[in-house]
Design a protein around this motif. Structure first.
Motif, PDB file in Angstrom:
ATOM      1  N   GLN A   1       0.123  -1.637   0.005  1.00 23.96           N
ATOM      2  CA  GLN A   1      -0.490  -1.882  -1.983  1.00 23.96           C
ATOM      3  C   GLN A   1      -2.496  -2.992  -1.596  1.00 23.96           C
ATOM      4  N   ARG A   2      -2.688  -1.749  -2.298  1.00 24.15           N
ATOM      5  CA  ARG A   2      -4.393  -2.164  -3.018  1.00 24.15           C
ATOM      6  C   ARG A   2      -4.301  -3.712  -2.839  1.00 24.15           C
ATOM      7  N   LYS A   3      -5.557  -4.445  -2.080  1.00 24.03           N
ATOM      8  CA  LYS A   3      -5.842  -5.780  -2.915  1.00 24.03           C
ATOM      9  C   LYS A   3      -6.748  -5.744  -3.911  1.00 24.03           C
TER      10      LYS A   3
END
Lengths: 133, 133
Positions: B3-5
């Motif tokens: 999950q990209r931050k």
DNA sequence: GGGGACAGGGAAAAATTATTCCCTGTCCCC
DNA sequence: GGGGACAGGGAATAATTTTTCCCTGTCCCC
């Protein structure tokens, strides 16, 4: 400087090209210089969502690769400009084409990413042919 | 899935294009499929220095991006083929050009990288002009 | 049954890249 | 003197990507 632990495969032309333009913000920086935004501080202003340090690192890499070179004026306060080398110039048409391709297909790609669900790829050939058309 | 931050900037066509072809082995995989090496196991054999798992992940990403699609035959043992979508096909000429560019310039680039030493960039404009020619 | 080929994925570690924070200088202007 | 613009870098940290290890299942052949 970071010392690579896994060797790169740089005999392939494609790998070399991607190494040069593939950095996260490389192409943006190249685009700045192409638009005559050549001074570090000006590039920093243009790309103000990116940390200046990051831009500097990319600039150095582009310089190492011989895509741009630095012109240091004897002025005070110090003045620096980045310009394309001949090889750097030769990259510009390719980037323009990539950009065109991306603009033409970004909706398609983003839609695909959103719609993609693990398992939704289970089609038989006939169904796929229909989808591809 | 990771999950990209930090959000990506994908409004720019160039960014989209690089996202698609920029993975470490993406272009090699695309080249395999272009040469009709379409089955996962065949690609694994062709790229035998790369872990199969890695190739699978890239294949999935290419599929998510709508560059390739999967044809699953009802055969047993299972048989799968990856093929280009129309959008994927449209990428091939660009990759060919990038490859040509890389092949034409890889010696130059590698030479630059080797010769580059921190500080060796300190030239006055005239000297740079000479170097660039 | 054992071993291999087929396709595929979870979990964790390692490698690489990107980012932040903060510091070095010089000069000009108020 | 204080503050800002200029160019630049060290060190540490966070984020992301790549890699390794190992496991699931089916079928065929010996």
């Amino acid at each position: 400087m970071y010392q690579r632990k896994i060797p790169e495969l740089l005999d392939c032309g494609l790998a070399v090209a991607l190494k040069v333009i593939g950095g996260k913000w490389k192409s943006w920086i190249i685009d700045c210089i192409r638009r005559d935004i050549r001074r570090p501080s000006a590039i920093h202003r243009e790309m103000d969502v990116i940390a200046p340090r990051v831009i500097n690192l990319h600039l150095k890499e582009l310089e190492e690769h011989g895509i741009i070179y630095k012109v240091i004026f004897a002025d005070v306060p110090p003045r620096v400009e980045y310009r394309f080398t001949a090889v750097g110039e030769s990259l510009l048409p390719l980037l323009a084409q990539l950009e065109d391709w991306g603009n033409a297909n970004k909706e398609y790609i983003n839609r695909n990413v959103e719609e993609y669900a693990p398992g939704s790829c289970q089609f038989l050939p006939e169904q796929q042919a229909a989808k591809a058309s």
